[in-house]
Design a protein around this motif. Sequence first.
Motif, PDB file in Angstrom:
ATOM      1  N   GLU A  78       0.835  -1.211   0.000  1.00 30.04           N
ATOM      2  CA  GLU A  78       0.000   0.000   0.000  1.00 30.04           C
ATOM      3  C   GLU A  78       0.865   1.255   0.000  1.00 30.04           C
ATOM      4  O   GLU A  78       0.585   2.220  -0.720  1.00 30.04           O
ATOM      5  N   ALA A  79       1.920   1.253   0.832  1.00 24.18           N
ATOM      6  CA  ALA A  79       2.769   2.443   0.926  1.00 24.18           C
ATOM      7  C   ALA A  79       3.392   2.772  -0.428  1.00 24.18           C
ATOM      8  O   ALA A  79       3.488   3.947  -0.821  1.00 24.18           O
ATOM      9  N   LEU A  80       3.829   1.739  -1.159  1.00 21.71           N
ATOM     10  CA  LEU A  80       4.404   1.984  -2.490  1.00 21.71           C
ATOM     11  C   LEU A  80       3.386   2.662  -3.406  1.00 21.71           C
ATOM     12  O   LEU A  80       3.718   3.604  -4.129  1.00 21.71           O
ATOM     13  N   LYS A  81       2.144   2.187  -3.358  1.00 22.04           N
ATOM     14  CA  LYS A  81       1.100   2.821  -4.179  1.00 22.04           C
ATOM     15  C   LYS A  81       0.861   4.262  -3.753  1.00 22.04           C
ATOM     16  O   LYS A  81       0.612   5.151  -4.572  1.00 22.04           O
ATOM     17  N   GLN A  82       0.899   4.490  -2.432  1.00 27.24           N
ATOM     18  CA  GLN A  82       0.637   5.838  -1.926  1.00 27.24           C
ATOM     19  C   GLN A  82       1.760   6.799  -2.313  1.00 27.24           C
ATOM     20  O   GLN A  82       1.501   7.933  -2.724  1.00 27.24           O
ATOM     21  N   PHE A  83       3.009   6.340  -2.198  1.00 29.46           N
ATOM     22  CA  PHE A  83       4.122   7.204  -2.610  1.00 29.46           C
ATOM     23  C   PHE A  83       4.088   7.461  -4.118  1.00 29.46           C
ATOM     24  O   PHE A  83       4.422   8.559  -4.574  1.00 29.46           O
TER      25      PHE A  83
ATOM     26  N   ILE B  50       1.967  10.419  -5.068  1.00 28.58           N
ATOM     27  CA  ILE B  50       2.496  11.773  -4.862  1.00 28.58           C
ATOM     28  C   ILE B  50       3.882  11.922  -5.493  1.00 28.58           C
ATOM     29  O   ILE B  50       4.548  12.935  -5.312  1.00 28.58           O
ATOM     30  N   ASP B  51       4.312  10.878  -6.208  1.00 26.55           N
ATOM     31  CA  ASP B  51       5.591  10.917  -6.928  1.00 26.55           C
ATOM     32  C   ASP B  51       6.757  11.218  -5.987  1.00 26.55           C
ATOM     33  O   ASP B  51       7.592  12.086  -6.261  1.00 26.55           O
ATOM     34  N   VAL B  52       6.785  10.515  -4.864  1.00 24.18           N
ATOM     35  CA  VAL B  52       7.848  10.674  -3.871  1.00 24.18           C
ATOM     36  C   VAL B  52       8.512   9.307  -3.657  1.00 24.18           C
ATOM     37  O   VAL B  52       7.833   8.280  -3.699  1.00 24.18           O
ATOM     38  N   THR B  53       9.831   9.298  -3.468  1.00 22.90           N
ATOM     39  CA  THR B  53      10.561   8.054  -3.199  1.00 22.90           C
ATOM     40  C   THR B  53      11.308   8.191  -1.883  1.00 22.90           C
ATOM     41  O   THR B  53      12.114   9.103  -1.728  1.00 22.90           O
ATOM     42  N   PRO B  54      11.054   7.309  -0.916  1.00 22.93           N
ATOM     43  CA  PRO B  54      11.733   7.426   0.383  1.00 22.93           C
ATOM     44  C   PRO B  54      13.235   7.164   0.289  1.00 22.93           C
ATOM     45  O   PRO B  54      13.685   6.329  -0.505  1.00 22.93           O
TER      46      PRO B  54
ATOM     47  N   PHE C 274       9.730  -2.587  -0.241  1.00 19.04           N
ATOM     48  CA  PHE C 274      10.746  -1.614  -0.631  1.00 19.04           C
ATOM     49  C   PHE C 274      12.068  -2.315  -0.970  1.00 19.04           C
ATOM     50  O   PHE C 274      12.799  -1.886  -1.870  1.00 19.04           O
ATOM     51  N   LEU C 275      12.369  -3.403  -0.252  1.00 18.61           N
ATOM     52  CA  LEU C 275      13.597  -4.154  -0.543  1.00 18.61           C
ATOM     53  C   LEU C 275      13.509  -4.808  -1.924  1.00 18.61           C
ATOM     54  O   LEU C 275      14.499  -4.858  -2.665  1.00 18.61           O
ATOM     55  N   ARG C 276      12.326  -5.300  -2.280  1.00 13.80           N
ATOM     56  CA  ARG C 276      12.136  -5.836  -3.642  1.00 13.80           C
ATOM     57  C   ARG C 276      12.475  -4.767  -4.675  1.00 13.80           C
ATOM     58  O   ARG C 276      13.220  -5.013  -5.633  1.00 13.80           O
ATOM     59  N   GLU C 277      11.957  -3.555  -4.448  1.00 17.34           N
ATOM     60  CA  GLU C 277      12.226  -2.467  -5.394  1.00 17.34           C
ATOM     61  C   GLU C 277      13.708  -2.136  -5.437  1.00 17.34           C
ATOM     62  O   GLU C 277      14.261  -1.828  -6.491  1.00 17.34           O
ATOM     63  N   LYS C 278      14.350  -2.222  -4.278  1.00 17.32           N
ATOM     64  CA  LYS C 278      15.780  -1.914  -4.206  1.00 17.32           C
ATOM     65  C   LYS C 278      16.593  -2.996  -4.924  1.00 17.32           C
ATOM     66  O   LYS C 278      17.513  -2.690  -5.692  1.00 17.32           O
ATOM     67  N   LEU C 279      16.243  -4.267  -4.678  1.00 17.87           N
ATOM     68  CA  LEU C 279      16.959  -5.367  -5.325  1.00 17.87           C
ATOM     69  C   LEU C 279      16.786  -5.313  -6.838  1.00 17.87           C
ATOM     70  O   LEU C 279      17.674  -5.723  -7.587  1.00 17.87           O
ATOM     71  N   ALA C 280      15.637  -4.776  -7.268  1.00 17.47           N
ATOM     72  CA  ALA C 280      15.370  -4.669  -8.705  1.00 17.47           C
ATOM     73  C   ALA C 280      15.962  -3.390  -9.298  1.00 17.47           C
ATOM     74  O   ALA C 280      15.807  -3.131 -10.498  1.00 17.47           O
ATOM     75  N   GLY C 281      16.599  -2.573  -8.447  1.00 19.32           N
ATOM     76  CA  GLY C 281      17.244  -1.359  -8.951  1.00 19.32           C
ATOM     77  C   GLY C 281      16.300  -0.211  -9.243  1.00 19.32           C
ATOM     78  O   GLY C 281      16.674   0.755  -9.901  1.00 19.32           O
ATOM     79  N   ARG C 282      15.068  -0.293  -8.716  1.00 21.15           N
ATOM     80  CA  ARG C 282      14.104   0.772  -9.021  1.00 21.15           C
ATOM     81  C   ARG C 282      14.118   1.895  -7.993  1.00 21.15           C
ATOM     82  O   ARG C 282      13.569   2.962  -8.218  1.00 21.15           O
ATOM     83  N   MET C 283      14.686   1.650  -6.818  1.00 19.36           N
ATOM     84  CA  MET C 283      14.906   2.713  -5.828  1.00 19.36           C
ATOM     85  C   MET C 283      16.017   2.252  -4.904  1.00 19.36           C
ATOM     86  O   MET C 283      16.470   1.106  -5.003  1.00 19.36           O
ATOM     87  N   SER C 284      16.484   3.130  -4.023  1.00 19.20           N
ATOM     88  CA  SER C 284      17.646   2.727  -3.221  1.00 19.20           C
ATOM     89  C   SER C 284      17.550   3.204  -1.777  1.00 19.20           C
ATOM     90  O   SER C 284      18.455   3.815  -1.237  1.00 19.20           O
ATOM     91  N   PRO C 285      16.410   2.948  -1.127  1.00 17.56           N
ATOM     92  CA  PRO C 285      16.282   3.409   0.261  1.00 17.56           C
ATOM     93  C   PRO C 285      17.136   2.587   1.213  1.00 17.56           C
ATOM     94  O   PRO C 285      17.415   1.409   0.971  1.00 17.56           O
ATOM     95  N   VAL C 286      17.561   3.226   2.310  1.00 19.54           N
ATOM     96  CA  VAL C 286      18.146   2.502   3.446  1.00 19.54           C
ATOM     97  C   VAL C 286      16.987   1.923   4.259  1.00 19.54           C
ATOM     98  O   VAL C 286      15.988   2.606   4.491  1.00 19.54           O
ATOM     99  N   LEU C 287      17.099   0.669   4.687  1.00 15.69           N
ATOM    100  CA  LEU C 287      16.059  -0.009   5.467  1.00 15.69           C
ATOM    101  C   LEU C 287      16.625  -0.293   6.848  1.00 15.69           C
ATOM    102  O   LEU C 287      17.687  -0.912   6.963  1.00 15.69           O
TER     103      LEU C 287
END
Lengths: 461, 461
Positions: free
Chosen positions: A247-252, A255-259, A279-292
Amino acid sequence: MSTVKRHKIHLSENEMPTRWYNILHDLPTPPPPYLHPGTGQPVGPDDLSALFPMDLIAQEMATDQYVDIPPEVLDVYRLWRPSPLYRAHRLEAALGTPAHIYYKYEGVSPAGSHKPNTSVPQAFYNAKAGIKKLTTETGAGQWGTSLAFACAQFGLECEVWQVKASYDGKPYRRLMIETLGGTVHPSPSDLTAAGRAILAEHPDSPGSLGIAISEAVEVAAQDPTINYALGSVLNHVLMHQTIIGEEALKQFAKIDVTPDLVIGCTGGGSNFAGLAFPFLREKLAGRMSPVLRGVEPASCPSLTQGTYAYDFGDTAGMTPLMKMHTLGHDFIPDPIHAGGLRYHGMSPLISHIYESGLIEAVARKQKECFDSGVLFARSEGIIPAPEATHAIAEVVSEARACIESGEEKVIVMVLSGHGHLDLPAYGAYLDGTMTDHSYEESEIRDAVAEALTRLPAIPGQ
Amino acid sequence: MSTVKRHKIHLSENEMPTRWYNILHDLPTPPPPYLHPGTGQPVGPDDLSALFPMDLIAQEMATDQYVDIPPEVLDVYRLWRPSPLYRAHRLEAALGTPAHIYYKYEGVSPAGSHKPNTSVPQAFYNAKAGIKKLTTETGAGQWGTSLAFACAQFGLECEVWQVKASYDGKPYRRLMIETLGGTVHPSPSDLTAAGRAILAEHPDSPGSLGIAISEAVEVAAQDPTINYALGSVLNHVLMHQTIIGEEALKQFAKIDVTPDLVIGCTGGGSNFAGLAFPFLREKLAGRMSPVLRGVEPASCPSLTQGTYAYDFGDTAGMTPLMKMHTLGHDFIPDPIHAGGLRYHGMSPLISHIYESGLIEAVARKQKECFDSGVLFARSEGIIPAPEATHAIAEVVSEARACIESGEEKVIVMVLSGHGHLDLPAYGAYLDGTMTDHSYEESEIRDAVAEALTRLPAIPGQ
């Protein structure tokens, strides 16, 4: 109208995700298997069938990337989901920080925390399998309340062993579980062999999650119409919680925001995993790079100070052996107010991911957590659960660092629940009687090493 | 997908109403004025200025149909508003009723009830006027919590006198108010002349809202930097609550449904008025024709058994005289668990509207209310505030009648708040120690007549 600040990023019921995310599919290496304490061999589905229905056992071992959420579960989820993602404008203003702080608020569930995300499917699959009653443990009580709520939805009985320190200190929690139709016993109790053994040695035992698990497991194992439900730690529990992050990914995206930074408190690990794994899935796929980053209590520091080794999930040694960060299966944590974080181990899946270097962990003391919790309550209005104050303290620390650096860091945390039934903890904070406890590294290391000598022989440990 | 049931009818933040509705504009006859107890003449703005800021006094006397909500108030409202309108599918199923039940859930506010709808504007207008502190009374504590929350948002101090029966019986409430930054005293207290007078005569007095109002008013009247805030009864308070009904009208319009029956519990009357007044406007304009019904406790039956007469709003006789349904200003209600409904009078505006035949009223005993409250908790998941169980009991009764008649009646109630801090009341219900109390008509009538003899002379009464 440009000055109107939006507080909540909302999804409608028909935007709610309809699949859970299974991170096992995407990890570079699989986590070590659970082992049978008698044979030392990996456990199979049959080894777990005395406690869990086959649908949940299959989810525990699944490697598919996604699992469809049953319509009956979605229907109950819609009582409160999708949960709001808040921008914490008022906390930011109180801090004077340039950081952008978001929180995903799970306290909107009827039980007041993220726990119904898994109690509802667990009750559903057990009812579908013809089970009549679920037993469980609870610490502060968020999990026991959530299981009672879920059992009421699917016509199951619910019997809860609550850690005695919390049972005595937070009496409203028992009343809430009973109002929802559940039964509560203080743990250790004289209703089980495990409880009686503890009481014989320590009549005044404050209890622990490990002891309460032993009691609930013992009762479930003896009757084929009774199963056991666990509120955190296991793979399927963490998977059910991923609806938070999806849900959080859809919500961000709306608003076009990336944590830049994703934060959650960690006891068994499920609310943190629920937000962080998508978020880790997105990071592993190279689509974003948040610290967890997981935040645990300094007085129960499994990830930051525990040993990564096979150990029991409960005190009496009735569970499979799991490789995880552990403080020793008979560790009795200091009776801090964040009862939900008083567990000697960490989810084996999170432990494995931590060892793989994919997430960070820090430990914080409870008084600084309540400092931040009260600041949050007086700015955002919501009184956070003591567990959640650990995440808030980390967010506040990061947001203050942004004042120095000037960085507009985007931080998101999961606010796992409200603290309405934990108000005596706030009373202790406000009247100055709250204490802090932490451990020397050697103290923990030696105690764990000693506890691990009492395990059965394990190949390779 | 036709089997997917929608639970919540949602409005986005930018669909939130931006005006309060003032029913005075649309009533066939105006309500009788408040009277000065010394002169017997209608009070003017100056008579109220020791307690309230001019903005609120103007709203109390306004006859415009709408009042714009200030942007600063809208910004705080957006922390939780618009509140969800629920279709109670699971309660309907549990009852097996053909009725369509909806509830407007105000427990999503940080304070857990509808009360912040008025505490926020009251704190805002007082802060704008340079006031430093607000005093108030509270019964069960929903109002005290809400004022503490609002004062924290606008940098005001908050001092609360809580009815002693609730202070002692529900200790978490005090802790919640303190966590939000407020101060709490049990009432009667020795901090005021009014409190000391009661204690001298009744050292074990359980207190009442009337006594607590006297104490809070006394402190505010003595210091120009301190004002008083009332959580119900007055015109401006009821007007602030109309955002509930304005939102509900928008939500019903979205699904093209028109209610047949609108229900709310009534203590001072504000949550009922908040939902019902916008529907009454529509009814007076001939656009719909719902029945509007208030539900009060049988042990404090101001509307159904009280006398319609001028009386004081407080026990010590410090307020203006208001024509309202009253049980006598020194009536001490039975200490039922719905502390928010233990008030000797009814809002003068609601009383006038009731006398005009535009709304209905019924009284219900607390045990049947908790029967319905527990049914609601186990079906919808939300544990209702004891006050709100009165509305639920009426809804359940109507829904059961629909089983007989086969009527698909559309019923909407306001669920004024959650009961997380009222769990001892549920404990008393579950363990069988809850008692019921009601009055003979003559008993009430004679007591009120006697109390009214102690009033100053009033022209025409």
